[in-house]
Design an enzyme around this catalytic site. Structure first.
Site, PDB file in Angstrom:
ATOM      1  N   HIS A 100       0.811  -1.230   0.000  1.00  0.00           N
ATOM      2  CA  HIS A 100       0.000   0.000   0.000  1.00  0.00           C
ATOM      3  C   HIS A 100       0.843   1.278   0.000  1.00  0.00           C
ATOM      4  O   HIS A 100       0.286   2.368  -0.201  1.00  0.00           O
ATOM      5  CB  HIS A 100      -0.934   0.023   1.208  1.00  0.00           C
ATOM      6  CG  HIS A 100      -1.977  -1.034   1.205  1.00  0.00           C
ATOM      7  ND1 HIS A 100      -2.827  -1.254   0.137  1.00  0.00           N
ATOM      8  CD2 HIS A 100      -2.305  -1.975   2.138  1.00  0.00           C
ATOM      9  CE1 HIS A 100      -3.628  -2.264   0.401  1.00  0.00           C
ATOM     10  NE2 HIS A 100      -3.328  -2.721   1.608  1.00  0.00           N
ATOM     11  N   ASP A 122      -3.363 -10.445  -2.371  1.00  0.00           N
ATOM     12  CA  ASP A 122      -3.919  -9.906  -1.132  1.00  0.00           C
ATOM     13  C   ASP A 122      -5.362  -9.472  -1.382  1.00  0.00           C
ATOM     14  O   ASP A 122      -5.721  -9.050  -2.484  1.00  0.00           O
ATOM     15  CB  ASP A 122      -3.081  -8.713  -0.690  1.00  0.00           C
ATOM     16  CG  ASP A 122      -3.396  -8.222   0.708  1.00  0.00           C
ATOM     17  OD1 ASP A 122      -2.621  -8.507   1.631  1.00  0.00           O
ATOM     18  OD2 ASP A 122      -4.414  -7.516   0.874  1.00  0.00           O
ATOM     19  N   HIS A 129      -6.850  -6.866  -0.317  1.00  0.00           N
ATOM     20  CA  HIS A 129      -6.908  -5.422  -0.544  1.00  0.00           C
ATOM     21  C   HIS A 129      -6.051  -5.069  -1.762  1.00  0.00           C
ATOM     22  O   HIS A 129      -4.964  -5.621  -1.957  1.00  0.00           O
ATOM     23  CB  HIS A 129      -6.383  -4.657   0.673  1.00  0.00           C
ATOM     24  CG  HIS A 129      -7.149  -4.932   1.928  1.00  0.00           C
ATOM     25  ND1 HIS A 129      -6.764  -5.911   2.843  1.00  0.00           N
ATOM     26  CD2 HIS A 129      -8.279  -4.378   2.422  1.00  0.00           C
ATOM     27  CE1 HIS A 129      -7.625  -5.933   3.842  1.00  0.00           C
ATOM     28  NE2 HIS A 129      -8.555  -5.012   3.617  1.00  0.00           N
ATOM     29  N   ASP A 147      -5.271 -12.584   3.447  1.00  0.00           N
ATOM     30  CA  ASP A 147      -6.499 -12.073   4.036  1.00  0.00           C
ATOM     31  C   ASP A 147      -7.733 -12.285   3.168  1.00  0.00           C
ATOM     32  O   ASP A 147      -8.825 -11.837   3.530  1.00  0.00           O
ATOM     33  CB  ASP A 147      -6.360 -10.599   4.423  1.00  0.00           C
ATOM     34  CG  ASP A 147      -5.579  -9.776   3.427  1.00  0.00           C
ATOM     35  OD1 ASP A 147      -5.219 -10.307   2.353  1.00  0.00           O
ATOM     36  OD2 ASP A 147      -5.309  -8.596   3.705  1.00  0.00           O
TER      37      ASP A 147
END
Length: 309
Positions: free
Chosen positions: A122, A159, A161, A243
């Site tokens: 990120h 991931d 996200h 996740d």
């Protein structure tokens, strides 16, 4: 050949406030899960500012140094915190992926897994965010291109996200193919298919909440694997976030541990069949249910080990 496990105990010194999902226990559980495996165990060294300069301007490193607290916590944004040990942990995390690239490119090991925190996908050029300080996967890609002389590097980020930081850092890099699957809608709100990069080098694959590994496998088989084979990378980098697991508290995808095992095996098989000749560097990203994270990370590394033989 062996699989390298690159980590450092000081990554455990990045401490977040009580109740924060990106907690010390995440790395402790991953390392415990991998303890019995026959891996080439390597102690990470810190990245230098010069090395990080491939993806971040000096002002980014300067701002993090200025923000690093001598005691207590410093809150960068609503999600991202620094403690006295966080800056060194961030430099070690970035350094671990650089060592992974170096070892894989030199042929010392067949592939490598950087078991590190804080995660990285990120972090944008000048913005640490989403638990991340430095763009570890993008740094690995740029280093492979600029330092090791490769012509084509692929990053696959599974991931839950969206890897907005990796996308930002490699947006203008025609030699890097970035493929990301992510739940949508979900934080950080990026990752639309229309976000294609300056050279059509980014492939975003949104997945709906409550979808399962069956839907994921169909998307990867129809969209990801053909694109990877066509690109024919000389190195594959994996942003390994776990996740998307059905037990994870921060999202609503319903993958299982066996889905992560399948995906890792398929990606490694493609890497072996293309110009990468099996070269894979994987770096730990998310995963916030400790039991699911442990089981999925072990399955991921077991498949890396199988592919390296």
């Amino acid at each position: 050949m062996a699989t390298a496990l690159i980590t450092h105990a000081d990554c455990l010194n990045h401490v977040t406030p009580q109740g924060h999902p990106e907690q010390v226990a995440r790395l402790e559980h991953v390392l415990h899960a991998l303890a019995g495996l026959d891996l080439e165990r390597v102690t990470a060294r810190e990245a230098t500012d010069d090395a990080l300069g491939l993806v971040h301007p000096a002002s980014h490193m300067d701002a993090l140094k200025a923000a690093a607290p001598s005691e207590g916590y410093h809150q960068i944004d609503g999600d991202t915190w620094m403690s006295p040990g966080s800056l060194r942990a961030g430099y070690l995390a970035a350094g671990a992926v650089l060592q992974a690239v170096e070892m894989v490119m030199s042929g010392t090991v067949g592939n490598a897994f950087a078991a590190i925190r804080p995660p990285g996908h990120h972090a944008e050029k000048t913005t640490p965010m989403g638990f991340c300080l430095f763009g570890n996967a993008a740094l690995a890609a740029k280093t492979a291109l600029e330092v090791h002389g490769l012509s084509r590097v692929a990053v696959v980020d599974f991931d839950v996200h969206h890897g907005n930081g990796t996308q930002d850092l490699l947006w203008d890099e025609a030699r890097a193919l970035v493929i990301t699957s992510q739940q949508m809608p979900l934080w950080p709100g990026t990752g639309e298919p229309t976000e294609r990069g300056a050279h059509g080098n980014i492939l975003n694959l949104p997945l709906p909440p409550a979808s399962t590994g069956t839907e994921m496998r169909a998307v990867y088989e129809s969209r990801v694997f053909p694109r990877l084979r066509e690109f024919d990378p000389e190195l594959l980098i994996i942003s390994a976030g776990f996740d998307a697991h059905q037990d994870d508290p921060l999202a609503q995808l319903n993958w299982t541990t066996e889905d992560f095992r399948w995906l890792t095996a398929e990606l490694c098989a493609i890497a072996k069949a293309c110009a990468a000749e099996g070269r894979v560097v994987s770096t730990l990203e998310g995963g916030y249910d400790l039991a699911a994270l442990s089981a999925s990370a072990r399955a991921h590394v077991e498949e890396l080990m199988e592919a390296a033989q």
